[in-house]
Design a protein around this motif. Sequence first.
Motif, short mmCIF file in Angstrom:
data_model
loop_
_atom_site.label_atom_id
_atom_site.label_comp_id
_atom_site.label_asym_id
_atom_site.label_seq_id
_atom_site.Cartn_x
_atom_site.Cartn_y
_atom_site.Cartn_z
N VAL A 160 0.93 -1.15 0.08
CA VAL A 160 0.01 0.06 0.05
C VAL A 160 0.89 1.19 -0.05
CG1 VAL A 160 -1.81 1.41 1.14
CG2 VAL A 160 -1.91 -1.34 1.07
N HIS A 164 -0.16 2.88 -3.57
CA HIS A 164 -1.18 3.67 -3.50
C HIS A 164 -1.04 5.02 -2.69
CE1 HIS A 164 -3.51 0.39 -4.65
NE2 HIS A 164 -3.25 -0.52 -3.77
N THR A 165 0.09 5.66 -3.34
CA THR A 165 0.67 6.99 -2.55
C THR A 165 -0.44 8.13 -2.38
OG1 THR A 165 1.51 7.37 -4.62
CG2 THR A 165 2.87 6.46 -3.02
N THR A 167 -4.01 7.59 -2.38
CA THR A 167 -5.07 6.99 -1.87
C THR A 167 -5.21 6.34 -0.47
OG1 THR A 167 -4.84 5.33 -3.26
CG2 THR A 167 -6.22 6.91 -4.25
N LEU A 168 -4.44 5.28 -0.67
CA LEU A 168 -4.57 4.49 0.51
C LEU A 168 -3.43 4.38 1.47
CD1 LEU A 168 -6.26 1.23 -1.00
CD2 LEU A 168 -7.38 3.18 0.07
N LYS A 291 -9.80 4.42 -8.21
CA LYS A 291 -8.53 4.67 -8.83
C LYS A 291 -7.32 3.72 -7.94
CE LYS A 291 -5.39 8.52 -8.33
NZ LYS A 291 -5.18 9.75 -7.58
N ALA A 292 -7.69 3.63 -6.81
CA ALA A 292 -6.64 2.64 -5.93
C ALA A 292 -6.61 1.38 -6.59
CB ALA A 292 -7.18 2.73 -4.59
N GLU A 295 -4.89 0.87 -9.63
CA GLU A 295 -3.34 0.87 -9.37
C GLU A 295 -2.89 -0.64 -9.28
OE1 GLU A 295 -3.03 5.37 -7.66
OE2 GLU A 295 -3.17 3.58 -6.51
N ASP A 296 -3.66 -1.30 -8.55
CA ASP A 296 -3.26 -2.69 -8.57
C ASP A 296 -3.21 -3.45 -9.89
OD1 ASP A 296 -2.90 -2.82 -5.62
OD2 ASP A 296 -4.90 -2.73 -5.38
#
Length: 344
Positions: A160, A164-165, A167-168, A291-292, A295-296
Amino acid sequence: MKYVKDAWYPVVWADRIGRELSRHVVLEQPLVLFRREDGRIVALQDACPHRLAPLSLGKLKGDTVECGYHGMTFDCAGKCVRIPGQEIIPANATVAAYPLEVKYGLVWVWMGDAAAADAAKIFQLDQYGAEGWHAVQGQTLRIECNYLSLCDNLLDPAHVTFVHTTTLGTPAGATVPVNNEYGDDAITVWRWIRGAQAIPLFAKYGKLSGAVDRWHYYNYTTPCFFAIDMGSCVSGTIPDAADRHEGIQMHACHLLTPVDERTVLQHWFHVRNFRIDEHDIDAELTADLDKAFQEDKVILERIQREEERNADYKRIVLGIDAAPRKMRRMVDRLIERESAGADR
Ligand code: FES
Protein backbone atom coordinates in the motif's frame (compact mmCIF):
# COMPACT_ATOMS: atom_id res chain seq x y z
CA MET A 1 -6.56 -25.17 -14.00
CA LYS A 2 -8.22 -26.65 -10.91
CA TYR A 3 -10.45 -24.50 -8.72
CA VAL A 4 -12.35 -24.84 -5.47
CA LYS A 5 -15.82 -25.75 -6.73
CA ASP A 6 -17.76 -26.15 -3.51
CA ALA A 7 -18.12 -22.43 -2.93
CA TRP A 8 -20.46 -19.56 -3.73
CA TYR A 9 -18.96 -17.20 -6.29
CA PRO A 10 -20.32 -13.77 -7.21
CA VAL A 11 -21.08 -13.52 -10.92
CA VAL A 12 -22.51 -10.08 -11.60
CA TRP A 13 -24.43 -7.27 -9.92
CA ALA A 14 -28.06 -8.33 -9.74
CA ASP A 15 -29.30 -5.03 -11.16
CA ARG A 16 -27.52 -5.85 -14.43
CA ILE A 17 -29.69 -8.92 -15.01
CA GLY A 18 -32.96 -8.33 -16.84
CA ARG A 19 -35.23 -10.04 -19.30
CA GLU A 20 -32.47 -10.87 -21.71
CA LEU A 21 -29.91 -13.66 -21.85
CA SER A 22 -26.42 -12.80 -20.67
CA ARG A 23 -23.31 -14.96 -20.76
CA HIS A 24 -20.83 -15.15 -17.88
CA VAL A 25 -17.85 -17.41 -17.27
CA VAL A 26 -17.02 -18.73 -13.80
CA LEU A 27 -14.21 -21.25 -13.19
CA GLU A 28 -13.99 -21.69 -16.98
CA GLN A 29 -17.67 -22.76 -17.06
CA PRO A 30 -20.00 -20.69 -19.27
CA LEU A 31 -23.27 -19.67 -17.66
CA VAL A 32 -26.35 -17.99 -19.11
CA LEU A 33 -28.26 -15.77 -16.71
CA PHE A 34 -31.70 -14.23 -17.04
CA ARG A 35 -34.52 -12.91 -14.90
CA ARG A 36 -37.72 -14.92 -14.73
CA GLU A 37 -41.10 -13.28 -15.15
CA ASP A 38 -41.54 -13.37 -11.36
CA GLY A 39 -38.26 -11.43 -10.90
CA ARG A 40 -36.08 -14.27 -9.71
CA ILE A 41 -32.75 -14.88 -11.45
CA VAL A 42 -31.75 -18.17 -13.07
CA ALA A 43 -28.31 -19.49 -14.04
CA LEU A 44 -28.03 -22.34 -16.56
CA GLN A 45 -25.08 -23.92 -18.28
CA ASP A 46 -24.52 -21.87 -21.41
CA ALA A 47 -24.10 -24.81 -23.77
CA CYS A 48 -26.87 -26.61 -25.60
CA PRO A 49 -26.41 -30.38 -25.16
CA HIS A 50 -27.11 -30.94 -28.86
CA ARG A 51 -24.09 -29.16 -30.38
CA LEU A 52 -22.82 -26.96 -27.54
CA ALA A 53 -24.23 -23.80 -29.12
CA PRO A 54 -24.27 -21.11 -26.40
CA LEU A 55 -27.86 -20.76 -25.21
CA SER A 56 -27.12 -17.07 -24.63
CA LEU A 57 -27.27 -16.74 -28.44
CA GLY A 58 -30.85 -17.99 -28.37
CA LYS A 59 -34.12 -16.43 -27.22
CA LEU A 60 -35.78 -16.01 -23.85
CA LYS A 61 -39.42 -17.06 -24.26
CA GLY A 62 -41.41 -16.62 -21.09
CA ASP A 63 -39.36 -18.54 -18.54
CA THR A 64 -37.75 -20.85 -21.09
CA VAL A 65 -34.64 -20.53 -23.22
CA GLU A 66 -34.79 -21.51 -26.88
CA CYS A 67 -31.50 -22.55 -28.47
CA GLY A 68 -30.64 -20.30 -31.39
CA TYR A 69 -29.48 -23.21 -33.58
CA HIS A 70 -32.30 -25.80 -33.78
CA GLY A 71 -34.74 -24.58 -31.18
CA MET A 72 -34.39 -27.05 -28.31
CA THR A 73 -36.02 -25.29 -25.39
CA PHE A 74 -35.08 -25.51 -21.69
CA ASP A 75 -36.93 -24.58 -18.53
CA CYS A 76 -35.47 -22.91 -15.43
CA ALA A 77 -34.39 -26.28 -14.03
CA GLY A 78 -32.37 -26.96 -17.19
CA LYS A 79 -34.80 -29.60 -18.46
CA CYS A 80 -35.57 -29.73 -22.17
CA VAL A 81 -39.29 -29.13 -22.71
CA ARG A 82 -39.39 -28.90 -26.51
CA ILE A 83 -37.56 -30.26 -29.53
CA PRO A 84 -38.97 -28.87 -32.79
CA GLY A 85 -40.14 -31.68 -35.10
CA GLN A 86 -39.79 -34.40 -32.47
CA GLU A 87 -42.17 -35.71 -29.81
CA ILE A 88 -39.77 -37.74 -27.69
CA ILE A 89 -37.35 -35.81 -25.51
CA PRO A 90 -34.24 -37.83 -24.54
CA ALA A 91 -33.63 -38.10 -20.80
CA ASN A 92 -30.16 -36.60 -21.18
CA ALA A 93 -31.47 -33.50 -22.95
CA THR A 94 -30.64 -31.26 -20.00
CA VAL A 95 -28.30 -28.46 -19.04
CA ALA A 96 -27.00 -27.79 -15.53
CA ALA A 97 -29.00 -25.35 -13.43
CA TYR A 98 -26.83 -23.69 -10.79
CA PRO A 99 -27.97 -22.94 -7.23
CA LEU A 100 -28.25 -19.17 -7.02
CA GLU A 101 -28.64 -16.52 -4.33
CA VAL A 102 -28.63 -12.72 -4.30
CA LYS A 103 -26.66 -11.04 -1.51
CA TYR A 104 -24.91 -7.64 -1.21
CA GLY A 105 -26.54 -6.77 -4.54
CA LEU A 106 -24.57 -9.56 -6.22
CA VAL A 107 -25.71 -12.76 -7.89
CA TRP A 108 -23.92 -15.74 -6.32
CA VAL A 109 -23.77 -19.20 -7.87
CA TRP A 110 -22.66 -22.48 -6.32
CA MET A 111 -20.26 -24.20 -8.69
CA GLY A 112 -19.88 -27.56 -6.94
CA ASP A 113 -22.09 -30.36 -5.73
CA ALA A 114 -25.58 -28.81 -5.68
CA ALA A 115 -26.57 -30.92 -2.67
CA ALA A 116 -23.97 -29.07 -0.59
CA ALA A 117 -25.15 -25.58 -1.59
CA ASP A 118 -26.06 -23.78 1.63
CA ALA A 119 -26.78 -20.04 1.47
CA ALA A 120 -25.27 -19.69 4.96
CA LYS A 121 -21.87 -20.37 3.38
CA ILE A 122 -21.89 -17.17 1.33
CA PHE A 123 -19.22 -14.68 2.40
CA GLN A 124 -20.49 -12.81 5.46
CA LEU A 125 -19.93 -9.20 6.49
CA ASP A 126 -21.88 -8.42 9.67
CA GLN A 127 -21.74 -4.64 9.21
CA TYR A 128 -23.58 -4.78 5.88
CA GLY A 129 -27.10 -3.48 6.52
CA ALA A 130 -26.42 -3.02 10.25
CA GLU A 131 -27.38 0.13 12.12
CA GLY A 132 -24.67 2.78 12.08
CA TRP A 133 -23.19 1.56 8.80
CA HIS A 134 -23.75 2.65 5.22
CA ALA A 135 -23.14 0.23 2.34
CA VAL A 136 -22.23 1.51 -1.10
CA GLN A 137 -22.24 -0.67 -4.18
CA GLY A 138 -18.89 -0.50 -5.91
CA GLN A 139 -17.85 -1.86 -9.25
CA THR A 140 -16.39 -4.87 -11.01
CA LEU A 141 -12.85 -4.80 -12.27
CA ARG A 142 -11.77 -7.32 -14.86
CA ILE A 143 -8.09 -8.04 -14.33
CA GLU A 144 -6.03 -10.11 -16.72
CA CYS A 145 -4.15 -12.09 -14.09
CA ASN A 146 -4.50 -15.32 -12.19
CA TYR A 147 -6.95 -14.89 -9.31
CA LEU A 148 -4.36 -16.09 -6.79
CA SER A 149 -2.10 -13.16 -7.69
CA LEU A 150 -4.92 -10.82 -6.78
CA CYS A 151 -5.39 -12.83 -3.57
CA ASP A 152 -1.69 -12.29 -2.83
CA ASN A 153 -2.21 -8.56 -3.29
CA LEU A 154 -5.24 -8.47 -1.01
CA LEU A 155 -3.24 -10.14 1.78
CA ASP A 156 -0.42 -7.68 1.51
CA PRO A 157 -0.54 -4.41 3.48
CA ALA A 158 3.10 -3.74 2.62
CA HIS A 159 2.38 -2.79 -1.00
CA VAL A 160 0.00 0.00 0.00
CA THR A 161 2.83 2.37 0.88
CA PHE A 162 4.34 2.07 -2.59
CA VAL A 163 1.40 1.49 -4.95
CA HIS A 164 -1.30 3.70 -3.46
CA THR A 165 0.57 6.87 -2.56
CA THR A 166 -2.35 9.20 -3.34
CA THR A 167 -5.17 7.09 -1.91
CA LEU A 168 -4.58 4.38 0.68
CA GLY A 169 -0.99 4.80 1.80
CA THR A 170 1.66 7.20 3.04
CA PRO A 171 5.42 6.67 3.42
CA ALA A 172 4.98 6.24 7.20
CA GLY A 173 3.97 2.61 6.86
CA ALA A 174 7.01 1.39 4.95
CA THR A 175 8.88 -0.15 7.87
CA VAL A 176 6.00 -1.18 10.14
CA PRO A 177 5.88 -5.00 10.31
CA VAL A 178 2.65 -6.92 9.68
CA ASN A 179 1.04 -9.51 11.94
CA ASN A 180 -0.59 -12.71 10.71
CA GLU A 181 -3.33 -14.78 12.29
CA TYR A 182 -4.49 -18.06 10.81
CA GLY A 183 -7.75 -19.98 11.14
CA ASP A 184 -8.95 -23.13 9.39
CA ASP A 185 -10.34 -21.28 6.39
CA ALA A 186 -9.39 -17.69 7.16
CA ILE A 187 -6.38 -15.42 7.52
CA THR A 188 -6.04 -11.97 9.00
CA VAL A 189 -3.04 -9.81 8.24
CA TRP A 190 -2.94 -6.57 10.14
CA ARG A 191 -0.91 -3.69 11.38
CA TRP A 192 -1.36 -0.39 13.17
CA ILE A 193 0.60 2.69 12.31
CA ARG A 194 0.49 5.11 15.21
CA GLY A 195 1.16 8.82 15.31
CA ALA A 196 1.23 9.21 11.54
CA GLN A 197 -0.51 11.42 9.03
CA ALA A 198 -3.87 10.15 7.77
CA ILE A 199 -3.97 8.29 4.47
CA PRO A 200 -5.13 10.60 1.67
CA LEU A 201 -8.56 8.97 1.43
CA PHE A 202 -9.34 9.46 5.12
CA ALA A 203 -7.81 12.93 5.20
CA LYS A 204 -10.24 13.85 2.42
CA TYR A 205 -13.44 12.11 3.55
CA GLY A 206 -12.81 11.70 7.26
CA LYS A 207 -11.58 15.28 7.62
CA LEU A 208 -8.57 14.19 9.68
CA SER A 209 -5.65 16.59 9.74
CA GLY A 210 -3.37 16.04 12.78
CA ALA A 211 -1.53 12.89 13.83
CA VAL A 212 -3.67 9.76 13.69
CA ASP A 213 -3.44 6.12 14.64
CA ARG A 214 -4.55 4.02 11.71
CA TRP A 215 -5.01 0.40 10.92
CA HIS A 216 -5.40 -2.11 8.13
CA TYR A 217 -6.85 -5.56 8.80
CA TYR A 218 -6.89 -7.75 5.71
CA ASN A 219 -9.45 -10.45 6.42
CA TYR A 220 -9.40 -13.39 4.03
CA THR A 221 -11.87 -16.25 3.73
CA THR A 222 -11.31 -19.20 1.38
CA PRO A 223 -11.21 -19.45 -1.50
CA CYS A 224 -11.01 -15.79 -2.62
CA PHE A 225 -13.04 -13.39 -0.49
CA PHE A 226 -11.73 -10.38 1.41
CA ALA A 227 -12.98 -7.74 3.81
CA ILE A 228 -10.35 -5.09 4.33
CA ASP A 229 -10.98 -3.17 7.52
CA MET A 230 -9.24 0.19 7.45
CA GLY A 231 -9.70 3.12 9.72
CA SER A 232 -8.24 5.93 11.72
CA CYS A 233 -8.65 7.85 14.93
CA VAL A 234 -7.06 10.90 16.50
CA SER A 235 -3.75 9.61 17.79
CA GLY A 236 -3.95 8.05 21.25
CA THR A 237 -7.76 7.87 21.47
CA ILE A 238 -8.22 4.13 20.79
CA PRO A 239 -5.65 2.20 22.84
CA ASP A 240 -7.56 -1.10 22.51
CA ALA A 241 -7.78 -2.46 18.95
CA ALA A 242 -11.14 -4.06 19.77
CA ASP A 243 -12.63 -0.55 19.99
CA ARG A 244 -11.69 0.55 16.51
CA HIS A 245 -15.36 1.00 15.55
CA GLU A 246 -15.08 4.18 17.68
CA GLY A 247 -12.85 5.66 15.00
CA ILE A 248 -13.76 6.19 11.38
CA GLN A 249 -13.84 2.79 9.79
CA MET A 250 -14.45 1.26 6.41
CA HIS A 251 -14.76 -2.33 5.28
CA ALA A 252 -13.81 -2.62 1.63
CA CYS A 253 -14.98 -6.02 0.44
CA HIS A 254 -13.36 -7.70 -2.54
CA LEU A 255 -15.19 -10.74 -3.79
CA LEU A 256 -13.32 -12.50 -6.55
CA THR A 257 -14.56 -14.65 -9.39
CA PRO A 258 -11.92 -16.67 -11.21
CA VAL A 259 -12.90 -16.62 -14.89
CA ASP A 260 -10.01 -18.67 -16.18
CA GLU A 261 -6.34 -19.17 -15.44
CA ARG A 262 -5.42 -15.60 -16.40
CA THR A 263 -8.59 -13.62 -15.81
CA VAL A 264 -10.37 -12.64 -12.61
CA LEU A 265 -13.33 -10.43 -11.80
CA GLN A 266 -12.96 -8.27 -8.71
CA HIS A 267 -16.38 -7.28 -7.40
CA TRP A 268 -16.11 -4.74 -4.63
CA PHE A 269 -18.20 -2.54 -2.39
CA HIS A 270 -17.59 -0.62 0.80
CA VAL A 271 -19.39 -0.23 4.11
CA ARG A 272 -18.50 2.71 6.35
CA ASN A 273 -19.41 4.11 9.75
CA PHE A 274 -18.76 7.81 9.00
CA ARG A 275 -20.79 10.34 7.03
CA ILE A 276 -23.35 7.59 6.65
CA ASP A 277 -26.19 9.98 5.74
CA GLU A 278 -24.12 11.92 3.23
CA HIS A 279 -24.89 9.82 0.20
CA ASP A 280 -23.78 12.63 -2.08
CA ILE A 281 -20.15 11.65 -1.37
CA ASP A 282 -20.71 8.02 -2.40
CA ALA A 283 -19.95 8.43 -6.10
CA GLU A 284 -16.75 10.40 -5.55
CA LEU A 285 -15.56 8.05 -2.81
CA THR A 286 -16.26 5.07 -5.07
CA ALA A 287 -14.29 6.74 -7.86
CA ASP A 288 -11.35 7.33 -5.50
CA LEU A 289 -11.40 3.70 -4.36
CA ASP A 290 -11.62 2.59 -7.97
CA LYS A 291 -8.54 4.67 -8.70
CA ALA A 292 -6.65 2.75 -6.01
CA PHE A 293 -7.80 -0.64 -7.27
CA GLN A 294 -6.88 0.32 -10.83
CA GLU A 295 -3.35 0.89 -9.54
CA ASP A 296 -3.27 -2.75 -8.44
CA LYS A 297 -4.67 -3.87 -11.80
CA VAL A 298 -1.81 -2.19 -13.67
CA ILE A 299 0.90 -3.93 -11.67
CA LEU A 300 -0.82 -7.32 -11.48
CA GLU A 301 -1.38 -7.49 -15.24
CA ARG A 302 2.27 -6.64 -15.84
CA ILE A 303 3.35 -9.33 -13.37
CA GLN A 304 1.11 -11.87 -15.12
CA ARG A 305 2.71 -11.13 -18.47
CA GLU A 306 6.22 -11.30 -17.00
CA GLU A 307 5.48 -14.61 -15.29
CA GLU A 308 4.21 -16.02 -18.57
CA ARG A 309 7.35 -14.81 -20.34
CA ASN A 310 9.57 -16.37 -17.66
CA ALA A 311 8.15 -19.84 -17.21
CA ASP A 312 11.10 -21.02 -15.08
CA TYR A 313 11.00 -18.08 -12.74
CA LYS A 314 10.87 -18.90 -9.02
CA ARG A 315 9.64 -16.27 -6.60
CA ILE A 316 11.94 -14.99 -3.88
CA VAL A 317 10.20 -15.38 -0.56
CA LEU A 318 10.15 -12.40 1.81
CA GLY A 319 8.73 -12.11 5.29
CA ILE A 320 5.67 -10.30 3.94
CA ASP A 321 4.83 -13.36 1.83
CA ALA A 322 3.93 -15.61 4.77
CA ALA A 323 0.17 -15.00 4.57
CA PRO A 324 -0.09 -15.24 0.76
CA ARG A 325 1.83 -18.53 0.87
CA LYS A 326 -0.45 -19.83 3.57
CA MET A 327 -3.49 -18.75 1.52
CA ARG A 328 -2.25 -20.72 -1.47
CA ARG A 329 -1.73 -23.81 0.67
CA MET A 330 -5.29 -23.47 2.01
CA VAL A 331 -6.69 -23.29 -1.53
CA ASP A 332 -4.57 -26.26 -2.66
CA ARG A 333 -5.79 -28.28 0.31
CA LEU A 334 -9.44 -27.53 -0.50
CA ILE A 335 -8.91 -28.56 -4.12
CA GLU A 336 -7.17 -31.77 -3.03
CA ARG A 337 -9.99 -32.55 -0.62
CA GLU A 338 -12.60 -32.06 -3.32
CA SER A 339 -10.63 -34.22 -5.74
CA ALA A 340 -10.27 -36.97 -3.13
CA GLY A 341 -14.02 -36.83 -2.47
CA ALA A 342 -14.78 -37.07 -6.18
CA ASP A 343 -12.53 -40.13 -6.49
CA ARG A 344 -14.25 -42.06 -3.71
FE1 FES B 1 -29.04 -26.37 -29.75
FE2 FES B 1 -29.00 -27.85 -31.93
S1 FES B 1 -27.35 -26.84 -30.98
S2 FES B 1 -30.68 -27.35 -30.67
